[in-house]
Design an enzyme around this catalytic site. Structure first.
Site, PDB file in Angstrom:
ATOM      1  N   CYS A 134     -56.607  35.059  -4.399  1.00 40.83           N
ATOM      2  CA  CYS A 134     -55.691  34.267  -3.577  1.00 40.83           C
ATOM      3  C   CYS A 134     -55.005  33.187  -4.402  1.00 40.83           C
ATOM      4  CB  CYS A 134     -56.432  33.657  -2.394  1.00 40.83           C
ATOM      5  SG  CYS A 134     -57.828  32.606  -2.836  1.00 40.83           S
ATOM      6  N   HIS A 144     -59.833  28.448  -0.543  1.00 45.81           N
ATOM      7  CA  HIS A 144     -58.882  29.537  -0.308  1.00 45.81           C
ATOM      8  C   HIS A 144     -57.474  29.008  -0.505  1.00 45.81           C
ATOM      9  CE1 HIS A 144     -57.160  33.212   1.192  1.00 45.81           C
ATOM     10  NE2 HIS A 144     -56.523  32.562   2.159  1.00 45.81           N
TER      11      HIS A 144
END
Length: 915
Positions: free
Chosen positions: A337, A871
Site C-alpha cells: 500500500c 496503512h
C-alpha cells in the site's frame, strides 16, 4: 510449455496458431490462478515482461503486435506501442492540445469475397495531412494513431468534461469501453504498388468480424486512412513510395497486425455517426444543458433539468473509473500500500503523467551509471499507461515491483515501508533514467565572495542543469539558499542547493507538562519536584531553561539532567538540541544543581543499598533503594574524602533532634547542620583523626568503590585526573534510617501522569508554522560539524535555509515519524494545510523572481495507524472539484472537507498563476 513450443514451431497456418493459442490459454489460466492463490510472489513468474504471450485477453494496454509470420512459420514478439484505429473526425475534434506530425494518406478500396474475409487495397498518396486540415470527404475516413497519442487524446478530452453535463458523462462512459481488437494481415503488392490488408473471419471472433464489415463496407465508395502512427511507413524505402525489397516485410510476405479499434464498434455504415458527433461535441462545449450533482451515501445523484435523476453508484462501476480515465486502483501484492499510495499521487501529477503518455522512450538514458539502464522508467511508464487506459479492473503492479526490487533491494519482499522514502527513490531513479545529459561535465563551483545572491544562485542552477536535465528536474526540483555562520570567526558561507521535496517538522501549538525532581548538592535544600511546561516539540535546552527559572538557578550553578531507572542513573541528557520526545511520560528525571565551571571534574555517583530479610526463608539479602546523589570532585591534591562528601549531600535529610521543638523549621535545621558540616569541612581531608569526630563514629556507613572494593575511611580515595566518573555504593545500616528522613530520597514522580479516563485533545498546527520551523536558524548537530575555512577546524556553525527557487510541483513531506536510539514515535498532529490558496510569496528569499508562488493541492499520501501496522491511501483531485480516495483496489469519491486529517503525510501541490 515444452510441447506448446514444439507445436508452435511447426505451425504453417493462422488457424492452427489460433487453435493452439486458445488451447494454451485455457490450460495456463487455471495454472496461473492456482499459483496466485498459493503465493503472491509466484505470480511474478508469469509477469508480462517474462511470459511469451499476454495471458490476459482482457488486458489490451500492451498487446502482442506481430503474432505470426506465415512464411517463416515462427513467432515475432514485438512489444512496442499499440496502434489504434479511430474515426478521423473524432480524432480531429478530441485531440485538443496533443501535438501530432503530419500523417500519411492512403486511398483505400474494399471488397468481401466468398471466404468470409474483407480485402483492402491501400494506395499511398503523395501528400501529408496538416494538423488543421478538416477537409470534408464523402466516404469513410479513419486515422491510425499510436497508443501514447490515443491515451493523451482521451485524457485531454476527459479533462475537458464538466460534471454538470450528464449527457457528456454518460457519453464518455460509453466511449471508454468502445474498444476492441482486430486482427489484420498486411502484405505488399509490388504489381499495384499498394499495401493489401486482409481481415478474415478465421482470425477474428464473429462479433469483431461483423463490426469490421460495418466499418470497411464492401462498396465502391472510397475510404481514406491517415497513418499518424508511422507503422505503415516501415514498408517503404526512405519514406518514399518504393517498397523495401530486402525488408522482412517484402512482397509476398504476410504479417498479422493487431489493431485496437476505438469509436467504431456501433458504426452501421462504415461512417462515423455524424449526428452523435454533433451531439457529443455540443455537449462537450456545454450547449444548453445544465444539471446539478449531489453525493449521498457513497453514490452520485445527478439532477437533470427535466426533473429526472440519474444515480451513478459504485455498483454501476462509476467509482471504479468507468466514467473517467485515471480512476483505476492498484492491487495490493502484500503490504504494498505504501507503493500504491505514492504511485497514484505521482501518476496524477500534471506534466509528469502527460510526459509518460507521450513517447518518452526517446529520452531513455541507458548508459547513465547512476541510473537503472532505463528499466525503472520503462516499468513506470508502462504502469502509468495501464492506469490511464480505459477499463474497470484494478492493475497489478507486479512487473513494476519486480524492477523496483532489482534496483532497490530494500523494497523487495512484502514488508511495509515508508511511502516518502519510496517516492524519494522513485523520483531520483526516474531522473537518472531520463537524464538528457549523456556526458556530465566537471564544473568547479566558485566561491560566492561578495557577489550578489542572484548571480551566485543562477550560476549554481546552471551548473546543476549542465549535469542534470530531465522531466523530474523540469517539474519537481527547486533551489535552497543555505547560509552557514561560524560561531568563532563569524565566517559566512552561502551555497545554493537543489531540492526535490520539503521535509517539514511538526511544531506543536500546545505545551507539554513535565515533572522533574531538582536536587541540590550544596547540603542545604531538600529535593524538590517541579512541574514545568515546554513546547511539545521542544528540546532539552528548552527543558533546562524552564527548570532554571522554576528553581531560581544561580549564575554560578548549572544543571545536570539524568534519567533514573531501577535506582541507578540510566543516562545523562547532555545534548541540548536533543528532542524531548526522548523522554516518555512514565520516565523518572532528576536535575542536579552543580557548580558552574566544574564540568571537566570527575563526577561521583552515590548509589544506596540496604539489608533486608526474606519473610518466608529468613535469608538476608541487600537491595538498592532511592535515587543516586552526585557530586563533582575538587581539590584532589590529598585525595577525595568519600565520607565527608557523602555526609554533606545527605545533610538535608537529617531528622530534627529530640530537644528540638515540635514546630522546628526543617530548613533552619538543615542550615545549622550544614554549618556544622562546613566547620568539619575546614579541616584537611588528609587529617585521619577528623573521622573519629563524625556523628556515631566513622564506620556507620560502608562505602564500596564500583560496588565491590570496600573503602577504608581512614584512607582518602586517590582518583586519576583522566577519569571521568566514579561510582560508589553506600551501604545503609538500619540505625541510619532513624536519623535520616528517607521519604525525600525514596520516591520520584513520573514525568507526566495523565488523569484517569481523560483523552488529550487532538493537536492542530498550520502548514505555515511547519515551514517557519523548517526555515528557522539553528546550530548544526555535533555529528554535522562544519569545517570553517577561516578557522581551519570543524565548528558547530549555525545554519539558515531559505527558499530561493520554487518548483512547478511542490512535494511537502510532513515529518510525522521520529526515530532515535531509545524511541520510535508517530505524531498525530492535524496539519491545517491550504487546499486552493497556498501562498509562499512571503517565504521566498529571491525577491527578483517573477515566478508565481501560489499553489493548489492535488494529491495526498495518507498514513493511518501506528508504526507497527499502518496503512497507506491516496487522496487525489481529479478535476471538476472532485476528490477521490485510492485505497489499493478501491476507488471512491470523497468530500473535499474530509481530506484534512491527522493521516496526511505527503502533500502534492502544483503551481498556479498568481491572482
Amino acid at each position: 510449455m515444452t510441447g506448446f513450443s514444439r507445436v508452435a514451431g511447426k505451425l504453417q497456418s493462422s488457424s492452427a496458431l489460433r487453435l493452439t493459442y486458445n488451447l494454451s490459454l485455457r490450460l495456463l489460466r487455471p495454472l496461473r490462478s492456482l499459483l496466485s492463490f498459493l503465493s503472491a510472489g509466484m505470480d511474478d513468474l508469469l509477469a508480462p515482461d517474462d511470459r511469451p504471450f499476454d495471458l490476459d485477453p482482457g488486458s489490451r494496454s500492451r498487446p502482442l503486435l506481430l503474432l505470426y509470420d506465415a512464411d517463416d512459420g515462427g513467432f515475432e514478439d514485438n512489444r512496442g506501442e499499440s496502434t489504434y484505429l479511430v474515426p478521423y473526425s473524432w480524432w480531429i475534434k478530441t485531440r485538443n492540445n496533443v501535438m501530432e506530425a503530419g500523417g500519411t494518406l492512403y486511398t483505400t478500396t474494399s471488397k468481401e469475397d466468398f471466404a468470409k474475409q474483407i480485402l483492402l487495397e491501400m494506395r499511398r498518396e503523395n501528400c501529408c495531412k496538416s494538423e488543421n486540415d478538416e477537409e470534408g470527404f464523402s466516404g469513410g475516413e479513419f486515422a491510425l494513431v499510436p497508443e501514447a497519442t490515443w491515451l493523451q487524446t482521451l485524457k485531454s478530452h476527459g479533462d475537458s468534461i464538466g460534471v454538470n453535463d450528464i449527457g457528456t458523462v454518460l457519453s464518455a462512459n460509453s466511449q471508454m469501453h468502445d474498444v476492441f481488437p482486430l486482427q489484420i494481415r498486411l502484405s505488399v503488392s509490388q504489381e499495384t504498388k499498394s499495401l493489401r490488408a486482409r481481415i478474415s473471419l478465421m482470425d477474428n471472433p464473429f462479433d469483431y468480424y461483423r463490426k469490421a464489415c460495418c466499418i470497411f463496407r464492401p462498396e465502391t465508395e472510397l475510404l481514406r486512412i491517415w497513418d499518424f502512427s508511422g507503422q505503415t511507413t516501415l514498408f517503404f524505402v526512405d519514406d518514399g513510395n518504393e517498397f523495401a525489397a530486402d525488408s522482412p516485410r517484402h512482397s509476398g510476405r504476410e504479417i498479422l497486425l493487431e489493431l485496437q479499434v476505438h469509436g467504431l464498434s456501433n458504426s452501421g455504415n462504415g461512417m462515423q455517426r455524424k449526428e452523435d458527433d454533433t451531439t457529443f461535441a455540443d455537449s462537450r462545449m456545454g450547449g444548453t444543458f445544465s444539471s446539478g450533482i449531489l453525493r449521498l451515501n457513497g453514490s452520485i445523484d445527478i439532477f437533470q433539468p427535466d426533473g429526472r435523476t440519474c444515480n451513478l453508484s459504485e455498483s454501476d462501476g462509476y467509482h471504479r473509473g468507468t466514467g473517467l480515465l485515471g480512476l483505476k486502483g492498484l492491487q495490493n501484492l502484500g503490504n504494498t500500500c505504501f507503493m500504491n499510495s505514492a504511485i497514484q499521487c505521482l501518476v496524477h501529477t500534471p506534466k509528469v503523467v502527460d510526459y509518460f503518455l507521450r513517447d518518452y522512450r526517446k529520452e531513455i538514458n541507458s548508459t547513465n551509471p547512476l541510473g537503472m539502464q532505463g528499466e525503472l522508467a520503462l516499468a513506470f511508464g508502462e504502469l502509468s499507461r495501464k492506469l490511464w487506459s480505459p477499463g474497470t479492473n484494478p492493475v497489478a503492479p507486479r512487473a513494476f515491483k519486480s524492477k523496483l526490487a532489482k534496483f532497490a533491494p530494500q523494497f523487495s519482499g512484502y514488508n511495509q515501508h515508508d511511502s516518502q522514502e519510496f517516492l524519494a527513490f522513485l523520483l531520483d531513479g526516474l531522473h537518472e533514467d531520463l537524464n538528457r545529459v549523456k556526458q556530465k561535465p566537471y564544473i568547479e563551483i566558485k566561491d560566492a565572495a561578495d557577489r550578489p545572491d542572484e548571480e551566485v544562485a543562477e550560476e549554481y542552477w546552471q551548473s546543476h542543469l549542465a549535469q542534470n536535465d530531465s522531466i523530474i528536474v523540469d517539474v519537481c526540483q527547486g533551489q535552497f539558499r543555505s547560509k552557514l555562520v561560524c560561531p568563532m570567526c563569524k565566517k559566512v558561507s552561502i551555497t545554493f542547493d537543489p531540492f526535490m521535496y520539503l521535509t517539514l517538522p511538526l511544531p506543536s501549538t500546545t505545551m507539554r507538562s513535565m515533572t522533574v525532581t531538582v536536587v541540590s548538592t550544596d547540603g542545604v535544600a531538600l529535593p524538590s519536584p517541579l512541574a514545568v511546561s515546554v513546547p511539545n516539540c521542544g528540546s532539552l535546552k528548552d527543558l533546562k531553561r524552564a527548570l532554571s527559572v522554576a528553581c531560581f538557578l544561580r549564575d554560578d550553578e548549572t544543571l545536570l539532567v539524568a534519567e533514573v531507572y531501577n535506582n541507578c542513573i540510566l543516562r545523562y541528557l547532555e545534548e541540548s538540541y536533543d528532542s524531548i520526545d526522548l523522554i516518555r511520560d512514565d520516565d523518572y528525571i532528576v536535575a542536579y544543581r552543580l557548580p558552574k565551571g566544574s564540568e571537566t571534574s570527575v563526577l561521583v555517583e552515590f548509589k544506596h543499598e540496604r539489608a533486608e530479610r526474606d519473610n518466608y526463608s529468613g535469608m538476608a539479602f541487600t537491595r538498592m533503594f532511592g535515587f543516586p546523589l552526585v557530586a563533582r570532585l575538587t581539590g584532589l591534591s590529598c585525595g577525595y574524602d568519600v565520607q565527608q562528601a557523602f555526609l554533606k549531600l545527605i545533610n538535608p535529610f537529617l531528622k530534627p533532634t529530640e530537644d528540638a521543638s515540635y514546630n522546628h523549621d526543617d530548613a533552619e535545621h538543615s542550615v545549622s547542620a550544614y554549618e556544622d558540616s562546613e566547620m568539619e569541612d575546614t579541616q584537611s581531608p588528609c587529617d585521619a583523626e577528623s573521622d573519629a569526630e563524625m556523628v556515631d563514629g566513622p564506620n556507620e556507613f560502608e562505602f564500596f568503590l564500583g560496588g565491590s572494593s570496600k573503602l577504608r575511611m581512614s584512607e582518602p580515595v586517590v582518583v586519576s585526573r583522566a577519569r571521568r566518573s566514579l561510582e560508589i555504593l553506600v551501604f545503609w545500616p538500619e540505625k541510619m534510617f532513624e536519623k535520616y528522613d528517607m521519604c525525600f530520597l525514596g520516591s520520584l514522580p513520573e514525568i507526566f501522569k495523565p488523569p484517569s479516563f481523560t483523552r488529550r485533545p487532538p493537536e492542530s498546527v498550520s502548514l505555515y508554522k511547519c515551514l517557519e520551523a523548517f526555515l528557522k536558524e539553528e546550530p548544526l548537530g555535533p555529528e554535522d560539524m562544519w569545517y570553517c575555512p577561516s578557522c581551519k577546524q570543524h565548528q558547530q556553525a549555525s545554519k539558515k535555509l531559505d527558499l530561493w527557487r520554487l518548483p512547478e510541483i511542490l512535494v511537502v513531506h510532513l515529518k510525522r515519524f521520529s526515530y532515535s536510539q531509545f524511541l520510535k514515535n508517530k505524531l498525530e498532529t492535524i496539519v491545517d494545510f491550504p487546499i486552493k490558496d497556498l501562498d509562499l510569496s512571503s517565504y521566498i528569499a529571491n525577491r527578483s523572481s517573477s515566478s508565481s508562488c501560489c499553489y493548489v493541492l492535488y494529491a495526498i499520501s495518507n498514513h493511518y495507524g501506528g508504526l507497527g501496522g499502518g496503512h497507506y491511501t491516496a487522496s487525489v483531485h481529479h478535476g471538476h472539484n472532485l476528490w477521490y480516495e485510492f485505497d489499493d483496489e478501491r476507488v471512491f469519491p470523497i468530500n473535499e472537507e474530509g481530506i484534512k486529517t491527522s493521516a496526511a503525510y505527503v502533500l502534492f501541490y502544483r503551481r498556479v498563476p498568481a491572482a
